[in-house]
Design a protein around this motif. Structure first.
Motif, mmCIF file in Angstrom:
data_model
loop_
_atom_site.group_PDB
_atom_site.id
_atom_site.type_symbol
_atom_site.label_atom_id
_atom_site.label_comp_id
_atom_site.label_asym_id
_atom_site.label_seq_id
_atom_site.Cartn_x
_atom_site.Cartn_y
_atom_site.Cartn_z
ATOM 1 N N ARG A 1 8.719 5.228 -3.254
ATOM 2 C CA ARG A 1 8.717 4.840 -4.672
ATOM 3 C C ARG A 1 9.016 3.355 -4.795
ATOM 4 N NH1 ARG A 1 11.883 9.925 -5.947
ATOM 5 N NH2 ARG A 1 10.228 11.408 -6.469
ATOM 6 N N ASP A 2 8.310 2.734 -5.714
ATOM 7 C CA ASP A 2 8.566 1.319 -6.016
ATOM 8 C C ASP A 2 9.884 1.212 -6.773
ATOM 9 O OD1 ASP A 2 8.490 -1.314 -7.134
ATOM 10 O OD2 ASP A 2 7.460 -0.508 -8.897
ATOM 11 N N SER A 3 10.843 0.517 -6.214
ATOM 12 C CA SER A 3 12.065 0.244 -7.003
ATOM 13 C C SER A 3 12.135 -1.227 -7.398
ATOM 14 C CB SER A 3 13.315 0.638 -6.211
ATOM 15 O OG SER A 3 13.411 -0.114 -5.019
ATOM 16 N N ASN A 4 11.497 -2.090 -6.614
ATOM 17 C CA ASN A 4 11.648 -3.541 -6.854
ATOM 18 C C ASN A 4 11.168 -3.995 -8.224
ATOM 19 O OD1 ASN A 4 12.678 -3.920 -4.346
ATOM 20 N ND2 ASN A 4 10.812 -4.750 -3.434
ATOM 21 N N THR A 5 10.004 -3.492 -8.658
ATOM 22 C CA THR A 5 9.519 -4.044 -9.934
ATOM 23 C C THR A 5 10.468 -3.648 -11.058
ATOM 24 O OG1 THR A 5 8.058 -2.212 -10.528
ATOM 25 C CG2 THR A 5 7.097 -3.981 -9.174
ATOM 26 N N ASP B 1 0.824 -1.213 0.000
ATOM 27 C CA ASP B 1 0.000 0.000 0.000
ATOM 28 C C ASP B 1 0.856 1.259 0.000
ATOM 29 O OD1 ASP B 1 -2.299 -1.445 0.016
ATOM 30 O OD2 ASP B 1 -2.636 -1.313 2.184
ATOM 31 N N GLU B 2 2.122 1.106 0.452
ATOM 32 C CA GLU B 2 2.987 2.286 0.574
ATOM 33 C C GLU B 2 3.639 2.677 -0.747
ATOM 34 O OE1 GLU B 2 3.688 -0.788 1.175
ATOM 35 O OE2 GLU B 2 5.778 -1.218 1.627
ATOM 36 N N LEU B 3 3.482 1.835 -1.771
ATOM 37 C CA LEU B 3 4.253 2.049 -3.003
ATOM 38 C C LEU B 3 3.561 3.000 -3.969
ATOM 39 C CD1 LEU B 3 5.217 -1.671 -3.692
ATOM 40 C CD2 LEU B 3 6.559 0.054 -2.475
ATOM 41 N N PRO C 1 10.931 -11.153 -0.720
ATOM 42 C CA PRO C 1 10.667 -10.157 0.307
ATOM 43 C C PRO C 1 10.646 -8.752 -0.300
ATOM 44 C CG PRO C 1 12.558 -11.553 0.873
ATOM 45 C CD PRO C 1 12.222 -11.839 -0.540
ATOM 46 N N GLY C 2 10.012 -7.813 0.379
ATOM 47 C CA GLY C 2 9.886 -6.455 -0.156
ATOM 48 C C GLY C 2 11.154 -5.633 -0.044
ATOM 49 N N ASN C 3 11.937 -5.892 0.964
ATOM 50 C CA ASN C 3 13.178 -5.131 1.145
ATOM 51 C C ASN C 3 14.011 -5.205 -0.139
ATOM 52 O OD1 ASN C 3 16.202 -5.307 1.653
ATOM 53 N ND2 ASN C 3 15.471 -4.331 3.533
ATOM 54 N N PRO C 4 14.326 -4.059 -0.725
ATOM 55 C CA PRO C 4 14.965 -4.074 -2.054
ATOM 56 C C PRO C 4 16.261 -4.876 -2.112
ATOM 57 C CG PRO C 4 14.201 -1.867 -1.531
ATOM 58 C CD PRO C 4 14.025 -2.671 -0.281
ATOM 59 N N GLY D 1 7.416 -8.303 -1.772
ATOM 60 C CA GLY D 1 6.674 -7.792 -0.618
ATOM 61 C C GLY D 1 5.527 -8.705 -0.241
ATOM 62 N N GLY D 2 5.017 -8.474 0.957
ATOM 63 C CA GLY D 2 3.798 -9.158 1.368
ATOM 64 C C GLY D 2 3.950 -10.630 1.698
ATOM 65 N N VAL D 3 5.186 -11.092 1.925
ATOM 66 C CA VAL D 3 5.337 -12.509 2.290
ATOM 67 C C VAL D 3 5.860 -12.679 3.720
ATOM 68 C CG1 VAL D 3 5.519 -13.583 0.012
ATOM 69 C CG2 VAL D 3 7.553 -12.567 1.058
HETATM 70 P P1 AMP Z 1 7.342 -6.265 3.009
HETATM 71 O O1 AMP Z 1 8.135 -7.460 2.603
HETATM 72 O O2 AMP Z 1 6.118 -6.053 2.217
HETATM 73 O O3 AMP Z 1 7.080 -6.266 4.485
HETATM 74 O O4 AMP Z 1 8.286 -5.015 2.739
HETATM 75 C C1 AMP Z 1 9.520 -4.882 3.382
HETATM 76 C C2 AMP Z 1 10.119 -3.518 3.148
HETATM 77 O O5 AMP Z 1 10.404 -3.334 1.775
HETATM 78 C C3 AMP Z 1 9.194 -2.375 3.525
HETATM 79 O O6 AMP Z 1 9.967 -1.347 4.110
HETATM 80 C C4 AMP Z 1 8.635 -1.946 2.200
HETATM 81 O O7 AMP Z 1 8.226 -0.611 2.195
HETATM 82 C C5 AMP Z 1 9.783 -2.171 1.264
HETATM 83 N N1 AMP Z 1 9.280 -2.441 -0.065
HETATM 84 C C6 AMP Z 1 8.328 -3.351 -0.377
HETATM 85 N N2 AMP Z 1 8.089 -3.359 -1.697
HETATM 86 C C7 AMP Z 1 8.930 -2.452 -2.244
HETATM 87 C C8 AMP Z 1 9.155 -2.000 -3.581
HETATM 88 N N3 AMP Z 1 8.453 -2.501 -4.611
HETATM 89 N N4 AMP Z 1 10.083 -1.061 -3.777
HETATM 90 C C9 AMP Z 1 10.801 -0.577 -2.745
HETATM 91 N N5 AMP Z 1 10.634 -0.947 -1.469
HETATM 92 C C10 AMP Z 1 9.705 -1.872 -1.204
#
Ligand code: AMP
Ligand code: MG
Length: 408
Positions: free
Chosen positions: A202-206, A187-189, A298-301, A250-252
């Motif tokens: 900002r989304d960097s992962n995708t 939701d933060e992206l 994982p979401g962490n870049p 993210g989200g896992v």
């Molecule tokens: P999560 O695995 O969803 O708990 O995310 C872990 C961390 O990674 C959080 O600080 C997120 O804000 C960050 N994060 C998740 N998705 C992305 C993304 N697409 N780009 C950059 N940072 C992200």
């Protein structure tokens, strides 16, 4: 929680080579040949000259020495590359010849033009002796007709393209590239051109993961960012399942909004594992659904990219028919002490330098540098084993060389 070796093995077991397809020769670069490539002709296809000069009989030059005068020959024809003369070279005669032209009948050697002296259009003086066969490239010398020049399984680089072109293969059978969907959840992206409202990032992962897939040779479908809501995640993943591989980021984790796992399970995918004893990237999940692979990064870049390197890249390479999945590894001398908690394998971003015949490793990921910068400033990934808690400066660590090109 499983170890990375088991996680990797599970993934490689699930990753199956994709079916072969025929592509245009230039589209086969970096792909894996799916059939043996045999020569339909001898290469070169005829005896030809390796030099600009004169096709002659070597015996006419046998007596040339410092004491003996050079011999004069009558020029009876001229033979540029791509043409054909029906004249025959006999003793006392020469045919002017260019590099790559057929060696005419009768001639057994070519004297290079630098070792001759022209008299007029019809006469040339040979200044040095030549051996039989000198400056002649013989038919089939490089490749013999029916010879298998490239075996199925060869990785096609520019020199393999050269061979395939010489064999007349305008179309090449290769294992196809996987189609890979990339989804970022959170939701933060926000996307790059959207306003950064409070609490948003900002989304960097995708982008980074799409780039990783492209650099591995996969075809990418960047689905983009999806809110942490069941319906949105489900719709995105259903759409993504058109592809061979789905990568979410993210989200896992175990957060309240981490719905990705539940959605994928609801789609009846087979959860092979969740959580690996590693840092970063512990909450990494992997599913198989029919022949499709789903990676929950994982979401962490930094963690997302480490997981890509450690697991996704090898799987994509296997799907494309490669048999070597690992980046080159070196033992590098650590330039400083390194502390970690025992219990998890650590992947550490490393700057590797090569001096005086040794590799030196300096860590980039630390309090000084966050995960995004430390990935970009490193060119290797050190694997510090699970049980280790301290590595002393001067000791060697195993480093995978991730970035081959010098970027900084
Ligand atoms: P999560 O695995 O969803 O708990 O995310 C872990 C961390 O990674 C959080 O600080 C997120 O804000 C960050 N994060 C998740 N998705 C992305 C993304 N697409 N780009 C950059 N940072 C992200
Ligand atoms: Mg999240």
């Amino acid at each position: 929680m499983i170890d990375w070796t088991e996680a990797k093995e599970t993934i490689l077991n699930a990753a199956e080579r994709l079916q072969p397809i025929e592509v245009d020769i230039l589209d086969s670069l970096d792909m894996v040949l799916a059939e043996d490539a045999a020569a339909d002709i001898d290469i070169p296809p005829f005896d030809n000259s390796a030099m600009d000069g004169y096709a002659i009989l070597s015996s006419d030059t046998a007596s040339i020495s410092e004491d003996n005068p050079p011999c004069a020959l009558n020029i009876i024809d001229s033979q540029p590359a791509g043409s054909f003369t029906d004249k025959t070279v006999i003793s006392g005669t020469a045919i002017k010849i260019m590099t790559g032209a057929i060696v005419p009948k009768g001639a057994d050697s070519v004297i290079m033009v630098e070792n001759t002296q022209p008299v007029d259009e019809n006469k040339v003086i040979v200044l040095k002796p030549v051996r039989r066969g000198e400056n002649v490239r013989y038919k089939g010398e490089d490749i013999k007709k029916n010879e298998i020049v490239l075996k199925a399984g060869s990785v096609i680089g520019s020199s393999q393209i050269s061979i395939l072109a010489s064999l007349g293969k305008s179309r090449v059978k290769v294992y196809r590239r996987p189609k890979v969907a990339v989804i970022g959840t959170g939701d933060e992206l926000v996307d790059l051109t959207d306003p950064l409202l409070p609490g948003k990032i900002r989304d960097s992962n995708t982008y980074s993961i799409t780039a990783c897939v492209k650099s591995t040779g996969g075809n990418t479908v960047r689905i983009g960012i999806i809110k942490d809501k069941w319906d949105n995640v489900r719709e995105a993943i259903e759409m993504a399942l058109e592809c061979d591989v789905v990568i979410t980021t993210g989200g896992v984790s175990v957060g309240e909004y981490d719905v990705v796992k539940n959605v994928i399970e609801d789609l009846k995918a087979d959860l092979k594992f969740w959580k690996v004893a590693q840092k970063p990237g512990k909450p990494f999940a992997f599913w198989a659904l029919d022949k499709k692979l789903i990676f929950g990064l994982p979401g962490n870049p930094g963690a997302a990219m480490v997981c890509f390197e450690a697991y996704v890249r090898p799987a994509l390479l296997k799907m494309m028919g490669r048999t070597k999945f690992n980046k080159p590894e070196v033992d590098a001398i650590l330039t400083h002490d390194f502390k970690k908690k025992a219990g998890r394998l650590n992947f550490v971003n490393i700057l590797v330098e090569h001096r005086d015949g040794e590799y030196y490793a300096t860590t980039c990921g630390s309090k000084k540098m966050g995960p995004i910068k430390s990935m970009a400033y490193s060119n290797g990934l050190a694997l510090i084993p699970k049980e280790v808690s301290f590595v002393k400066a001067g000791e060697k660590v195993r480093v995978q060389l991730i970035e081959e090109k010098e970027r900084m």
